[in-house]
Design an enzyme around this catalytic site. Structure first.
Site, short mmCIF file in Angstrom:
data_model
loop_
_atom_site.label_atom_id
_atom_site.label_comp_id
_atom_site.label_asym_id
_atom_site.label_seq_id
_atom_site.Cartn_x
_atom_site.Cartn_y
_atom_site.Cartn_z
N HIS A 386 14.65 -22.25 1.44
CA HIS A 386 14.13 -21.67 2.74
C HIS A 386 14.09 -22.80 3.77
O HIS A 386 14.59 -22.67 4.94
CB HIS A 386 12.77 -21.11 2.47
CG HIS A 386 12.06 -20.53 3.64
ND1 HIS A 386 11.72 -19.20 3.68
CD2 HIS A 386 11.41 -21.00 4.63
CE1 HIS A 386 11.12 -19.04 4.88
NE2 HIS A 386 10.87 -20.32 5.47
N GLU A 387 13.45 -24.14 3.51
CA GLU A 387 13.39 -25.06 4.43
C GLU A 387 14.92 -25.47 4.91
O GLU A 387 14.98 -25.93 6.20
CB GLU A 387 12.55 -26.06 3.94
CG GLU A 387 11.01 -25.73 3.75
CD GLU A 387 10.31 -24.76 4.78
OE1 GLU A 387 10.85 -25.20 6.06
OE2 GLU A 387 9.22 -24.09 4.31
N HIS A 390 16.11 -23.49 7.68
CA HIS A 390 15.48 -23.85 8.90
C HIS A 390 16.41 -25.00 9.38
O HIS A 390 16.50 -25.24 10.66
CB HIS A 390 13.89 -24.25 8.65
CG HIS A 390 12.90 -23.24 8.59
ND1 HIS A 390 13.05 -22.06 9.48
CD2 HIS A 390 12.11 -22.85 7.90
CE1 HIS A 390 11.80 -21.44 9.27
NE2 HIS A 390 11.40 -21.64 8.21
N HIS A 393 19.55 -24.49 10.89
CA HIS A 393 19.37 -23.74 12.15
C HIS A 393 19.02 -24.56 13.16
O HIS A 393 19.85 -24.63 14.31
CB HIS A 393 18.56 -22.50 12.07
CG HIS A 393 18.26 -21.72 13.24
ND1 HIS A 393 17.56 -20.67 13.31
CD2 HIS A 393 19.03 -21.53 14.22
CE1 HIS A 393 17.76 -19.91 14.36
NE2 HIS A 393 18.69 -20.40 14.87
#
Length: 595
Positions: A386-387, A390, A393
């Site tokens: 998940h991180e 991020h 991105h």
């Protein structure tokens, strides 16, 4: 997983993030603060002179440079502060950076007002073509014209920002530094150190005595400070009310979502769609109750895997290997940067005393930084995916956009992260076709739907309710907050779950309630990510390229337009409906395997 929590100076260097990549030492950080102050003074001379194209260009060049350096200072000091929130010196450094930021934005607050007063910006682009570099930034400033105040009022609003952060600052200190919990006791009488970082992992354990002990002791800690925490949250909603009223918005919600160029209807539509389909969550609770062979589920039963035989530890090295394999479909450029991030100290891996709880990614210019509290579990392996989603991105947006356009809007922030979780799930399911392992992974996937779509929607509804009460001049006492939260849990989880008294205090530990209507974006982002991950896994190369273009987009289009470009329309309830339909099918698949 760890029974005892180490001190910061006991962490292995290779498991900590390399803040020297931003500044080699504290002296360099302080020197950059001085440079920012000098640039601020240079830019102040443009007050009253932005009606000239040449002056506007010079101002924006200087402002761009200043914001880059200020981002470095704020990021560096925040990272140092979060690695040990009890370190007074690092708190002081963070305070200096924040104070300077407030001073800068206060003194330069004239710029937005004066940019909005320019009658023909197109003529400016014609006379100074380099201004095209700043077109997106200038258009976004002008979009909010209706809600911008006079120059004097804007200066006053900017100067109050540090004061308005007080509720969150107090919550953060209580939650991360001051709040202590009694040890949890397992069925053999062993003590386990209970912290905000170990709590959920304890709830994942098969030992019901440990789960109940952790649950009761954890909320007893929050209960001991419940009135103070209620006052903090009351302060937060009141400052949002003040800002929305001052800026001529109909509500705090409208003010918050408009900052991201999103309609309040998207927020309301999420809650309505989840309400219409709440029976699917109730169905999941019924299946969990039956598989766990319980008459009723307690709140501390909701995190334990239903297929315990497969609940084995996952080392950080194994997690890195898995997440890297899962993103290969993005292509060579993405995968190489991703691998570098995993192995070049972008990540602060393990919990230590005083470290900020949870996980996040900070998109610094030099490269992103990721905070983890890795607990050798499947859950924290997915947190890593998940991180790092991020982080990538942020990396792509920073690489492909100008500095003032690199920060993507919060509305799309959870899409890339959750999409990468879906890719990891697909990868892991393909590695082991054993039915029990498949059921174990589906269990984890269903928990993502419960916690990210339904639970975050419940958080969003709670936030909407408490802000409406503040708008009606009602005081948010601890009793009132507890009652609202308990009622929502009863509605969301249904008759198969006992809403234990302790869960009514869960609101007191959620930092996102201080982030100005942030949480609904987990649910909308999750829904968008489910749709996009299906395109990535089963679509064409064109679908992958469209998604990568989205990652590179920064804030160059509105969030809804960027997602449309990637292939999903969040103005419609369909992505949420489709995600819930997928959840429903996973419940059926899980139930079939278990039978």
């Amino acid at each position: 997983w760890r029974l005892f929590i180490v001190k910061r100076n006991e962490q292995k260097v290779e498991n900590t993030w390399k803040t020297e990549d931003i500044f080699k030492d504290e002296a360099a950080f302080l020197a950059c603060l001085d440079t920012c102050k000098e640039l601020e003074n240079e830019l102040c001379v443009y007050d009253g002179k932005l009606d000239d194209a040449s002056n506007l260009l010079s101002f924006l060049k200087g402002y761009e440079k200043l914001t880059c350096l200020l981002d470095d200072c704020l990021g560096y000091s925040s990272l140092l502060s979060d690695q040990d929130t009890a370190d007074a010196h690092h708190q002081e450094l963070k305070g200096k950076a924040n104070a300077l930021a407030v001073d800068i934005f206060t003194k330069l607050s004239f710029s937005d007002v004066q940019i909005m007063q320019i009658e023909n910006l197109e003529s400016f682009y014609a006379s100074e073509p380099i201004l095209e570099r700043y077109r997106v930034y200038l258009e976004e400033v002008c979009r909010l014209k209706e809600h911008v105040l006079s120059q004097t009022e804007e200066k006053l609003m900017a100067s109050s920002s540090l004061m308005q952060d007080t509720p969150y600052s107090i919550f953060g200190m209580l939650n991360n530094a001051d709040l202590k919990f009694e040890d949890a006791i397992d069925s053999k009488g062993n003590k386990h150190t209970l912290t905000t970082g170990t709590f959920i992992h304890m709830l994942e354990q098969e030992d019901e005595v440990l789960r109940e002990s952790a649950y009761c002791n954890f909320y007893a800690g929050y209960g001991s400070m419940i009135h103070t925490l209620a006052a903090c949250l009351n302060g937060q909603t009141n400052q949002l009310k003040f800002n929305s009223t001052a800026r001529k918005y109909a509500s705090s919600l409208e003010c918050a979502v408009d900052a991201n160029n999103v309609s309040p209807r998207v927020y309301e539509q999420l809650i309505e769609t989840v309400h219409k389909n709440i029976h699917v969550l109730h169905k999941y609770m019924r299946v969990r109750k039956e598989v766990m062979k319980k008459d009723k589920l307690h709140m501390y039963d909701l995190y334990v895997p239903m297929v315990n035989e497969c609940n084995v530890p996952v080392s950080f090295e194994q997690a890195k290997e898995d997440v890297l394999h899962s993103v290969q479909l993005y292509g060579t450029e993405y995968a190489k940067v991703y691998e570098r991030g995993l192995n070049s100290r972008w990540i602060d891996v393990y919990e230590n005393e005083g470290k900020r709880s949870g996980a996040y990614s900070s998109g610094q210019r030099v490269h992103p930084f990721v905070l983890m509290n890795f607990a050798d579990s499947l859950d924290t392996e997915f947190t890593l995916a998940h991180e790092m989603g991020h982080a990538m991105h942020s990396y792509m947006s920073t690489k492909y956009q100008a500095p003032l356009d690199r920060h993507y809007k919060i509305f799309v922030a959870e899409v890339a992260s959750t999409c990468n979780e879906a890719l990891l799930m697909d990868y892991l399911r393909k590695q082991n076709l054993d039915p029990k392992f498949q059921a174990y992974l589906i269990n984890h996937f269903m928990e993502q739907f419960r916690t990210t779509l339904f639970r975050q929607c419940m958080f969003a509804e709670f936030e909407k309710i408490i802000n409406e009460k503040t708008a009606n001049n009602e005081v948010l006492t601890s009793d009132a907050l507890n009652q609202i939260y308990a009622d929502l849990n009863k509605f969301y989880y249904g008759e198969d779950v006992i809403v234990d008294d302790e869960i009514s205090m869960e609101w007191a530990r959620i930092p996102h309630f201080y982030m100005n209507f942030y949480v609904y974006q987990y649910a909308t982002g999750f829904s968008a990510a489910m749709a996009l991950s299906q395109k990535l896994l089963h679509g064409t190369q064109a679908d992958i390229e469209a998604y990568l273009s989205f990652l590179k987009g920064g804030c160059t289009k509105s969030p809804v337009e960027l997602l449309r470009m990637a292939g999903v329309d969040m103005a419609s309830p369909k992505p949420i409906e489709d995600a819930i339909e997928l959840f429903d099918s996973l419940i059926d698949e899980f139930e079939s395997i278990m039978k």
